[in-house]
Design a protein around this motif. Structure first.
Motif, PDB file in Angstrom:
ATOM      1  N   ILE A 145      46.260  30.909  50.086  1.00 47.83           N
ATOM      2  CA  ILE A 145      45.367  31.896  49.478  1.00 47.83           C
ATOM      3  C   ILE A 145      45.557  32.028  47.964  1.00 47.83           C
ATOM      4  O   ILE A 145      44.892  32.828  47.325  1.00 47.83           O
ATOM      5  CB  ILE A 145      45.583  33.273  50.128  1.00 47.83           C
ATOM      6  CG1 ILE A 145      47.029  33.764  49.893  1.00 47.83           C
ATOM      7  CG2 ILE A 145      45.274  33.226  51.612  1.00 47.83           C
ATOM      8  CD1 ILE A 145      47.280  35.178  50.404  1.00 47.83           C
ATOM      9  N   GLY A 146      46.453  31.253  47.393  1.00 42.99           N
ATOM     10  CA  GLY A 146      46.758  31.399  45.975  1.00 42.99           C
ATOM     11  C   GLY A 146      45.630  30.948  45.065  1.00 42.99           C
ATOM     12  O   GLY A 146      44.812  30.096  45.426  1.00 42.99           O
ATOM     13  N   PRO A 147      45.578  31.500  43.844  1.00 42.66           N
ATOM     14  CA  PRO A 147      44.532  31.140  42.884  1.00 42.66           C
ATOM     15  C   PRO A 147      44.811  29.788  42.222  1.00 42.66           C
ATOM     16  O   PRO A 147      45.949  29.341  42.159  1.00 42.66           O
ATOM     17  CB  PRO A 147      44.604  32.271  41.854  1.00 42.66           C
ATOM     18  CG  PRO A 147      46.049  32.679  41.871  1.00 42.66           C
ATOM     19  CD  PRO A 147      46.481  32.530  43.313  1.00 42.66           C
ATOM     20  N   VAL A 148      43.771  29.164  41.717  1.00 40.92           N
ATOM     21  CA  VAL A 148      43.919  27.916  40.976  1.00 40.92           C
ATOM     22  C   VAL A 148      44.399  28.191  39.556  1.00 40.92           C
ATOM     23  O   VAL A 148      45.175  27.422  38.994  1.00 40.92           O
ATOM     24  CB  VAL A 148      42.587  27.134  40.951  1.00 40.92           C
ATOM     25  CG1 VAL A 148      42.666  25.929  40.013  1.00 40.92           C
ATOM     26  CG2 VAL A 148      42.207  26.685  42.358  1.00 40.92           C
ATOM     27  N   GLU A 149      43.986  29.297  38.995  1.00 41.74           N
ATOM     28  CA  GLU A 149      44.342  29.593  37.608  1.00 41.74           C
ATOM     29  C   GLU A 149      44.606  31.088  37.419  1.00 41.74           C
ATOM     30  O   GLU A 149      43.854  31.922  37.921  1.00 41.74           O
ATOM     31  CB  GLU A 149      43.220  29.133  36.678  1.00 41.74           C
ATOM     32  CG  GLU A 149      43.528  29.288  35.207  1.00 41.74           C
ATOM     33  CD  GLU A 149      42.451  28.674  34.309  1.00 41.74           C
ATOM     34  OE1 GLU A 149      42.250  29.180  33.187  1.00 41.74           O
ATOM     35  OE2 GLU A 149      41.819  27.677  34.738  1.00 41.74           O
ATOM     36  N   ILE A 150      45.695  31.408  36.709  1.00 40.30           N
ATOM     37  CA  ILE A 150      46.015  32.787  36.348  1.00 40.30           C
ATOM     38  C   ILE A 150      46.594  32.796  34.941  1.00 40.30           C
ATOM     39  O   ILE A 150      47.052  31.763  34.435  1.00 40.30           O
ATOM     40  CB  ILE A 150      47.024  33.434  37.334  1.00 40.30           C
ATOM     41  CG1 ILE A 150      48.362  32.679  37.307  1.00 40.30           C
ATOM     42  CG2 ILE A 150      46.457  33.524  38.735  1.00 40.30           C
ATOM     43  CD1 ILE A 150      49.466  33.376  38.092  1.00 40.30           C
ATOM     44  N   PRO A 151      46.603  33.952  34.273  1.00 39.32           N
ATOM     45  CA  PRO A 151      47.248  34.035  32.964  1.00 39.32           C
ATOM     46  C   PRO A 151      48.733  33.706  33.061  1.00 39.32           C
ATOM     47  O   PRO A 151      49.393  34.031  34.063  1.00 39.32           O
ATOM     48  CB  PRO A 151      47.030  35.488  32.558  1.00 39.32           C
ATOM     49  CG  PRO A 151      45.837  35.935  33.332  1.00 39.32           C
ATOM     50  CD  PRO A 151      45.920  35.205  34.640  1.00 39.32           C
TER      51      PRO A 151
END
Length: 391
Positions: free
Chosen positions: A67-73
């Motif tokens: 469920i993790g995002p592809v891009e984060i700050p």
């Protein structure tokens, strides 16, 4: 990005440069990474496993399972902390850890375990990690298992770097300058399905015209690329022969043993163009994917009359000719272009339509490039020659 010393700034610049040089950022998902993240997620029973790379002020995932995002700050990233040291980072409960509590995201991450990943020069560029929305214990044995999987990812990153360099070399072998042929225009493109491929096109001046080649080595990847580079070199060295049959015969004789040992063959269209008369002399070695779009809207397929290189060393190569009149366009493609349409030879009719609509051969190239973007499972190579309209 956290504040760092001057030495840290220099290190960060070197780290970023090393990551950029790998040519992996913002590339499509690849099964060789995805299978590792899938395995890690199943093995450890976590919600997410990822290959994360720290790029400037962001974290970007080359592979995510879960469920993790592809891009984060970057300032929200646990992998940013991981790359500060060579040791693994394991945080069983972020919410209970004062140093990392601010990176806890309800429903996404409250447990984290990660190993740093390295560029070829040793710079820490990212991390292979697993994480979960619930706190959990992570044993020493599990840490060692995660280390082994991180080592697997590291090997794949090394392969990526080698493929990137191989791709640069292969692209460098393609014609870098347009032919100087008064009254004619040439254009070409080679889009490998992987970092490198088995197709190539080539052109170079010969006498009062030019030699024009498109070849397709069986297979994909590094092995096919090596065969293709060899075929190109041999055909170029055979330019001393006064006719295309002599050049193909010399190439066949030089390559037969190597192709037989490798268990592969190469289809090829090799030709010589007389720019004054417009006569194109050619040998088609099992390729059969060439067509002339006539200025009057008709078309003529140039059929193959010989087997591919590497099939029969006793082949007698027959030269065929075709007349290219003002406004005519010769289009030679690899079989990957057919797959952009219906996969059959009727796809060549689509190319004729493009030729009739285009004012310049490069318009045809751009149309094919746009169609191939993100969809092609095979190498896509195109060679186009157009005779200018009569004044």
């Amino acid at each position: 990005m956290p504040s760092i010393s001057i030495a840290g700034v220099i290190d960060e610049m070197a780290r970023q440069r090393a990551l950029d040089d790998m040519g992996i950022l913002d590339t499509p998902p690849e099964e060789r990474f995805d299978r590792v993240t899938r395995l890690a997620r199943q093995l450890f029973g976590v919600e997410t496993a990822a290959v994360n790379l720290i790029d400037g002020d962001r974290q970007w995932a080359k592979s995510v399972s879960g469920i993790g995002p592809v891009e984060i700050p970057r300032d929200r990233s646990m992998c940013t902390v991981t790359i500060e040291h060579d040791d693994p980072l394991v945080v069983p409960d972020l919410s209970a850890d004062p140093a990392h509590a601010h990176k806890m995201v309800p429903g996404l991450i409250n447990f984290y375990a990660g190993f740093p990943l390295y560029a070829p020069g040793g710079e820490r560029i990212g991390a292979f990690c697993v994480y979960d929305s619930q706190p959990r214990h992570f044993s020493a044995r599990e840490t060692e298992m995660l280390r082994d999987l991180a080592g697997w990812v590291q090997q794949e990153l090394t392969v990526s770097q080698e493929l990137s360099r191989a791709s640069e070399v292969q692209q460098g072998l393609l014609p870098q300058q347009l032919l100087s042929l008064p009254g004619w225009k040439t254009a070409g493109v080679c889009i490998p399905a992987r970092a490198v491929g088995g197709d190539f096109y080539d052109w170079y001046p010969v006498g009062e015209g030019a030699a024009l080649t498109l070849a397709d080595a069986m297979g994909k990847g590094i092995a096919a690329a090596i065969i293709a580079a060899t075929v190109r070199a041999v055909l170029r060295s055979a330019a001393r022969f006064g006719d295309v049959a002599g050049a193909v015969d010399a190439a066949s004789a030089a390559l037969t043993v190597d192709l037989d040992n490798a268990g592969v063959f190469v289809t090829a269209f090799h030709s010589r163009l007389d720019m004054d008369s417009g006569v194109l002399s050619y040998v088609d070695a099992g390729h059969g994917l060439s067509i002339v779009a006539r200025a009057d809207g008709s078309s003529q397929r140039l059929r193959s009359t010989a087997p591919p290189l590497g099939v029969d060393p006793e082949t007698e190569w027959q030269v065929q000719t075709v007349q290219l009149d003002p406004g005519d366009t010769l289009i030679v493609v690899s079989d990957g272009v057919l797959d952009l349409y219906d996969g059959t030879l009727h796809s060549l009719d689509n190319l004729v339509t493009l030729a009739l609509l285009a004012q310049d051969p490069w318009e045809i190239i751009e149309a094919i490039r746009a169609r191939a973007r993100g969809t092609s499972a095979d190498d896509v190579t195109v060679l186009i020659v157009r005779r200018d309209d009569a004044d």
